[in-house]
Design a protein around this motif. Structure first.
Motif, mmCIF file in Angstrom:
data_model
loop_
_atom_site.group_PDB
_atom_site.id
_atom_site.type_symbol
_atom_site.label_atom_id
_atom_site.label_comp_id
_atom_site.label_asym_id
_atom_site.label_seq_id
_atom_site.Cartn_x
_atom_site.Cartn_y
_atom_site.Cartn_z
ATOM 1 N N VAL A 2 -5.069 13.689 -36.705
ATOM 2 C CA VAL A 2 -6.007 14.273 -37.671
ATOM 3 C C VAL A 2 -7.309 13.478 -37.696
ATOM 4 O O VAL A 2 -8.402 14.051 -37.708
ATOM 5 N N ASP A 3 -7.204 12.135 -37.687
ATOM 6 C CA ASP A 3 -8.408 11.303 -37.621
ATOM 7 C C ASP A 3 -9.232 11.667 -36.392
ATOM 8 O O ASP A 3 -10.449 11.816 -36.464
ATOM 9 N N ARG A 4 -8.555 11.797 -35.265
ATOM 10 C CA ARG A 4 -9.260 12.112 -34.012
ATOM 11 C C ARG A 4 -9.926 13.487 -34.086
ATOM 12 O O ARG A 4 -11.047 13.658 -33.606
ATOM 13 N N GLU A 5 -9.263 14.437 -34.697
ATOM 14 C CA GLU A 5 -9.848 15.777 -34.829
ATOM 15 C C GLU A 5 -11.062 15.736 -35.763
ATOM 16 O O GLU A 5 -12.081 16.371 -35.492
ATOM 17 N N ILE A 6 -10.971 14.973 -36.843
ATOM 18 C CA ILE A 6 -12.110 14.827 -37.759
ATOM 19 C C ILE A 6 -13.294 14.203 -37.013
ATOM 20 O O ILE A 6 -14.431 14.667 -37.135
ATOM 21 N N LEU A 7 -13.048 13.179 -36.230
ATOM 22 C CA LEU A 7 -14.118 12.545 -35.459
ATOM 23 C C LEU A 7 -14.740 13.517 -34.473
ATOM 24 O O LEU A 7 -15.966 13.563 -34.307
ATOM 25 N N PHE A 8 -13.911 14.311 -33.814
ATOM 26 C CA PHE A 8 -14.412 15.303 -32.860
ATOM 27 C C PHE A 8 -15.316 16.311 -33.575
ATOM 28 O O PHE A 8 -16.416 16.615 -33.111
ATOM 29 N N ILE A 9 -14.886 16.783 -34.722
ATOM 30 C CA ILE A 9 -15.661 17.759 -35.497
ATOM 31 C C ILE A 9 -16.989 17.150 -35.954
ATOM 32 O O ILE A 9 -18.048 17.777 -35.818
ATOM 33 N N GLU A 15 -15.392 5.131 -41.989
ATOM 34 C CA GLU A 15 -16.685 4.466 -42.163
ATOM 35 C C GLU A 15 -16.491 2.981 -42.465
ATOM 36 O O GLU A 15 -17.147 2.122 -41.867
ATOM 37 N N ARG A 16 -15.576 2.667 -43.389
ATOM 38 C CA ARG A 16 -15.309 1.260 -43.749
ATOM 39 C C ARG A 16 -14.810 0.460 -42.551
ATOM 40 O O ARG A 16 -15.140 -0.711 -42.392
ATOM 41 N N GLN A 17 -13.994 1.088 -41.721
ATOM 42 C CA GLN A 17 -13.429 0.406 -40.558
ATOM 43 C C GLN A 17 -14.437 0.273 -39.414
ATOM 44 O O GLN A 17 -14.162 -0.396 -38.430
ATOM 45 N N GLY A 18 -15.594 0.917 -39.544
ATOM 46 C CA GLY A 18 -16.610 0.834 -38.501
ATOM 47 C C GLY A 18 -16.416 1.815 -37.363
ATOM 48 O O GLY A 18 -17.114 1.744 -36.349
ATOM 49 N N VAL A 19 -15.456 2.728 -37.509
ATOM 50 C CA VAL A 19 -15.263 3.749 -36.474
ATOM 51 C C VAL A 19 -16.456 4.704 -36.507
ATOM 52 O O VAL A 19 -17.044 5.018 -35.469
ATOM 53 N N ILE A 20 -16.825 5.149 -37.693
ATOM 54 C CA ILE A 20 -18.035 5.953 -37.868
ATOM 55 C C ILE A 20 -19.142 4.962 -38.204
ATOM 56 O O ILE A 20 -19.108 4.301 -39.236
ATOM 57 N N LYS A 21 -20.133 4.875 -37.309
ATOM 58 C CA LYS A 21 -21.190 3.880 -37.465
ATOM 59 C C LYS A 21 -22.394 4.412 -38.225
ATOM 60 O O LYS A 21 -23.269 3.643 -38.603
ATOM 61 N N GLY A 22 -22.472 5.713 -38.429
ATOM 62 C CA GLY A 22 -23.605 6.277 -39.155
ATOM 63 C C GLY A 22 -23.777 7.747 -38.820
ATOM 64 O O GLY A 22 -23.007 8.318 -38.051
ATOM 65 N N TYR A 23 -24.797 8.329 -39.403
ATOM 66 C CA TYR A 23 -25.117 9.737 -39.201
ATOM 67 C C TYR A 23 -26.590 9.818 -38.846
ATOM 68 O O TYR A 23 -27.403 9.030 -39.344
ATOM 69 N N THR A 24 -26.944 10.751 -37.995
ATOM 70 C CA THR A 24 -28.324 10.817 -37.541
ATOM 71 C C THR A 24 -28.733 12.256 -37.250
ATOM 72 O O THR A 24 -27.887 13.113 -37.019
#
Length: 156
Positions: free
Chosen positions: A17-24, A55-64
């Protein structure tokens, strides 16, 4: 002295599920938690909690926002390979941050030390940037003729 972590020790454990959220999110970072939840069969609060954890874990580094350089007057896109000495790497990194035309810098293995992504309004501005970084060592410049859409990261 704190022992250095290996890459496998720094890797965050992600479920499907995490991976699918990241893909989306890589395809459309503006989707609401509710929209993402519908796609992964979770509630909006559950999706929001997962995104906040990533985001806290640093997997998502930001939005642009993806900006079309030509639409804002940056008509020349080039990549420059730069070869320098190991002793000049800190100087090079400092210089790259001072030049707004350099939109990305990659440290490389092999003969070249850096690959620089450069956007300028015209050839004269590109020449100034190339001359500036060329003081650090031999530079090879290539113009980008076309750019193809970046794909989301593959799932390991």
């Amino acid at each position: 002295m704190i022992p250095k972590q290996s890459a496998s020790e720094r890797t965050i454990s992600l479920d499907a599920v995490d991976r699918e959220i990241l893909f989306i999110l890589q395809q459309d970072g503006r989707l609401s938690g509710a929209d993402i939840g519908r796609r992964v069969n979770l509630s909006q609060p559950a999706v929001s909690a997962r995104i906040q954890r990533l985001e806290r874990q640093g997997v998502i580094k930001g939005y642009t926002a993806l900006v079309d350089p030509a639409q804002v007057g940056l008509n020349i896109h080039a990549v420059v390979r730069l070869r320098t000495t190991h002793a000049r790497i800190p100087e090079a990194l400092a210089l790259f941050t001072e030049l707004p035309e350099i939109t990305a810098a990659y440290r490389l293995t092999g003969e070249d030390c850096f690959l620089l992504d450069i956007h300028t309004p015209d050839a004269a501005a590109l020449a100034r940037v190339v001359d500036t970084v060329g003081r650090l060592g031999p530079a090879t410049t290539s113009l980008v003729l076309d750019e193809y859409q970046k794909k989301p990261l593959p799932q390991p």
